[in-house]
Design an enzyme around this catalytic site. Structure first.
Site, short mmCIF file in Angstrom:
data_model
loop_
_atom_site.label_atom_id
_atom_site.label_comp_id
_atom_site.label_asym_id
_atom_site.label_seq_id
_atom_site.Cartn_x
_atom_site.Cartn_y
_atom_site.Cartn_z
N THR A 17 0.83 -1.20 0.00
CA THR A 17 0.00 0.00 0.00
C THR A 17 0.87 1.26 0.00
O THR A 17 0.53 2.26 -0.60
CB THR A 17 -0.91 0.02 1.25
OG1 THR A 17 -1.55 -1.25 1.39
CG2 THR A 17 -1.98 1.09 1.15
N LYS A 125 9.91 4.05 0.47
CA LYS A 125 8.92 4.37 -0.55
C LYS A 125 9.48 5.43 -1.48
O LYS A 125 10.31 6.26 -1.08
CB LYS A 125 7.58 4.78 0.05
CG LYS A 125 7.63 5.82 1.13
CD LYS A 125 6.25 6.03 1.77
CE LYS A 125 6.35 6.98 2.95
NZ LYS A 125 5.06 7.36 3.50
N ASP A 276 1.84 9.52 13.69
CA ASP A 276 2.46 8.20 13.57
C ASP A 276 3.96 8.30 13.28
O ASP A 276 4.54 9.38 13.33
CB ASP A 276 1.75 7.37 12.49
CG ASP A 276 2.02 7.90 11.09
OD1 ASP A 276 2.27 9.12 10.95
OD2 ASP A 276 1.99 7.10 10.14
N ASP A 280 2.45 11.29 8.93
CA ASP A 280 1.37 11.58 7.98
C ASP A 280 -0.02 11.26 8.54
O ASP A 280 -1.02 11.58 7.91
CB ASP A 280 1.61 10.89 6.63
CG ASP A 280 1.80 9.39 6.73
OD1 ASP A 280 1.73 8.85 7.86
OD2 ASP A 280 2.04 8.76 5.68
N THR A 343 -7.75 2.07 -1.17
CA THR A 343 -6.93 2.42 0.00
C THR A 343 -5.51 2.81 -0.42
O THR A 343 -4.91 2.17 -1.27
CB THR A 343 -6.88 1.20 0.93
OG1 THR A 343 -8.20 0.98 1.44
CG2 THR A 343 -5.92 1.42 2.09
N GLU A 362 -8.62 9.16 4.84
CA GLU A 362 -8.77 7.73 5.00
C GLU A 362 -9.18 7.42 6.44
O GLU A 362 -8.78 8.13 7.37
CB GLU A 362 -7.46 7.01 4.70
CG GLU A 362 -7.03 7.12 3.25
CD GLU A 362 -5.88 6.17 2.97
OE1 GLU A 362 -6.16 5.05 2.51
OE2 GLU A 362 -4.73 6.53 3.21
N LYS A 375 -0.76 12.45 2.95
CA LYS A 375 -1.55 12.81 4.10
C LYS A 375 -0.64 13.51 5.09
O LYS A 375 0.57 13.37 5.03
CB LYS A 375 -2.24 11.59 4.70
CG LYS A 375 -1.35 10.41 5.06
CD LYS A 375 -2.23 9.21 5.39
CE LYS A 375 -1.43 8.03 5.92
NZ LYS A 375 -0.94 7.15 4.84
N ARG A 495 -8.65 -6.82 7.55
CA ARG A 495 -9.33 -5.64 8.08
C ARG A 495 -10.82 -5.76 7.77
O ARG A 495 -11.20 -6.00 6.62
CB ARG A 495 -8.78 -4.36 7.45
CG ARG A 495 -7.29 -4.15 7.66
CD ARG A 495 -6.93 -2.67 7.56
NE ARG A 495 -5.51 -2.42 7.39
CZ ARG A 495 -4.59 -2.52 8.35
NH1 ARG A 495 -4.93 -2.88 9.56
NH2 ARG A 495 -3.31 -2.25 8.09
#
Ligand code: VG1
Ligand code: CO
Length: 542
Positions: A17, A125, A276, A280, A343, A362, A375, A495
């Site tokens: 993701t 990433k 976190d 973000d 997502t 989200e 985010k 989830r």
């Protein structure tokens, strides 16, 4: 002298993701990080002489991989590398830095909300020139390259001093160590009414911000305490630690339970928040009231015009599919489009670039806007503070007003973590097999109106993403969604997202557990979670 190092491919470097996430012991294998970074570069074109931004959330391995990435960026021909001092850049600050310096892209070293340390997680990433996560076309190309890679390029140069601002040459590449906080804090000042927030703080409003020993500590201290005058000590757990103090830097009611307890105490501050690992995400808690991330998105969108950056109104609101439909009701009331994406933040980038959406969010505690392409945890906190400064009401009043206007979307997510992959796959397959026959049937007194495996076509470029989660929609606006996580590093994480809509003439003060009870029973009946996962209870409820 550029060195060409022979290597052999790893078979498990598929980005999820949000980038590639693995246990540190996997990342620390010889050539593992190098293979992935080279596969990123090999999937890109025309970056000779361009700028690359590099930074991370400070977790274990951060500094080592940054040095590796700098050498490889230089060997591959980037002209300039910008690195956050200490190797630190929050994800939103990295996104801003890419945009501000018109960089080609950036590498962000983070496993976000996953725990850190020698036995925990690391991640990489890649973000593109708009500052946002690489879209699927690029992550697919990167994955394809990881399977065939046989060499990477590097230099035999000493480590760059990451702790001193300034410029050094690595090969012929200029490496600039820059302040990770200042430009981001300046951006926030352009978006929000800092004088109004400062005045609110001066009149006695109290905040508590839990940085969870992760990257937002320095950002929150600069912005909340220094620039906005919040009392010293407002930011707790403000020093980034390589293992986040042994905790999960995941801002939810389970991992940020101390903040929750503080906000429910008799002498609670007026406003509480947490972020976190990579800064973000945001968790918002008012005195005596937890605001679900889905409600927070809806409330921020409904009130955004109170902040200078959004005074002209919003172009549209986008939410990920499992996020509650509360924001859609706001969009409808504002007469603007609502978008529903898969997502992951990578799906919002094209909507933001095209000016179709202004605010996105989200259910997993991510909200943001077109100011960057990620985010942004502190952005959400500041927008909330701006709204509080203008409305001069308590969080409880503001949230209850919203529900009485729009109705309430009761919402929860149940996570079953580290379950055997075969069981999780079998559960999803069995659900998919039922999709055609479910509509019209009744479970727990709820009538199924539609059931599908969410597929998304990007309205700007027509790209299609299939199998993004099974959703079962019921008469009256309730929903159950099932999907498997793409950020875990052990087994599978199921989830289960539960949502029940109560119109504004209904009962708006149920307990969430009570309101969702029929949906929880229905989910078990539809998916046989206990049989497939071997679990009787979720590990985490958020
Ligand atoms: C989770 C969240 C998703 C979020 C992603 C990255 O993904 O559900 O909403 O975008 O993490 O967030 P998944 O596939 O595990 O459900 V972060 O803060 O880890 O960059
Ligand atoms: Co994150």
């Amino acid at each position: 002298m550029i060195q060409t190092v022979q290597t052999t491919a790893f078979t498990d470097q598929k980005p999820g993701t949000s980038g590639l996430r693995k246990k540190v012991r996997i990342f620390a294998q010889p050539h593992y990080a190098e293979n992935f970074i080279q596969s990123v570069f090999d999937s890109l074109a025309d970056f000779a002489g361009e700028t690359l931004v590099i930074g991370g959330d400070g977790r274990y391995l951060n500094r080592e991989v940054i040095q590796t990435a700098i050498r490889m960026a230089a060997a591959n021909g980037f002209g300039t590398v910008l690195v956050g001092r200490g190797g630190i850049l929050s994800t939103p600050a990295a996104s801003h830095m890419i945009r501000l310096h018109k960089a080609y892209g950036g590498l962000i070293l983070s496993a976000s909300h996953n725990p850190g340390g020698p036995d925990e997680d690391f991640g990489i990433k890649y973000n593109i020139g708009n500052g946002g996560p690489a879209p699927e076309a690029i992550t697919d190309a990167i994955y394809a390259r990881t399977k065939t890679i046989d060499r990477y390029l590097t230099l035999d140069t000493p480590d760059v001093d990451l702790d001193r601002d300034g410029e050094t040459l690595v090969g012929t590449t200029r490496v600039r160590v820059v302040d990770p906080v200042a430009a981001y804090a300046d951006l926030m000042e352009t978006l929000f009414d800092f004088p109004a927030i400062r005045a609110m703080m001066a009149s006695g409003t109290r905040l508590s911000f839990d940085a969870m020993h992760a990257v937002t500590g320095p950002y929150a201290t600069e912005i909340l305490e220094r620039r906005l005058g919040a009392a010293p000590g407002t930011v707790v757990n403000g020093t980034p630690l390589p293992d986040f103090g042994g905790h999960h830097p995941d801002p939810n009611l389970v991992h940020a339970h101390e903040l929750h307890a503080r906000m429910m105490a008799p002498d609670a501050p007026d406003f509480g928040a947490a972020s976190d690992g990579d800064g973000d995400r945001n968790l918002i808690i008012g005195r005596n009231i937890f605001v679900t991330p889905s409600d927070s998105l809806a409330l921020l969108a409904a009130n955004a015009h109170l902040a200078p950056a959004y005074a002209k109104g919003l172009a549209g609101i986008a939410r990920s599919m499992p996020t509650s439909q509360a924001a859609d009701r706001v969009a409808a009331a504002l007469g603007i489009p609502a978008y529903e994406t898969p997502t992951g933040w990578k799906f919002f980038g094209t909507l933001l670039d095209a000016g179709l959406a202004t605010i996105c969010g989200e259910e997993s505690a991510g909200t943001g806007s077109d100011h960057v392409r990620e985010k942004d945890g502190l952005w959400a906190v500041l927008l909330w503070l701006n709204i509080l400064a203008v409305r001069r009401q308590s969080m409880v009043e503001i949230v209850h007003d919203h529900w009485s206007l729009f109705g309430r979307n009761y919402y929860a997510r149940h996570d079953y973590e580290g379950v055997p992959t075969a069981g999780a796959d079998a559960l999803m397959a069995a659900l998919r097999a039922q999709l055609d026959t479910l509509p019209g049937t009744t479970v727990e007194g709820l009538t199924v109106t539609a059931a599908d495996d969410f597929a998304y076509t990007d309205p700007t470029d027509g790209s299609v993403s299939l199998k993004q989660g099974v959703r079962i929609l019921f008469d009256g606006g309730s929903r159950i969604v099932f999907r498997l996580s793409g950020t875990g590093t052990e087994g599978a994480t199921l989830r289960l997202y539960l949502e029940r809509y109560e119109p504004n003439d209904g009962k708006l003060d149920h307990s969430v557990a009570e309101a969702l009870a029929p949906l929880i029973t229905a989910a078990e009946k539809l998916a046989s979670i206990k049989t497939h996962t071997g679990r009787t209870e979720p590990d985490v409820i958020t």
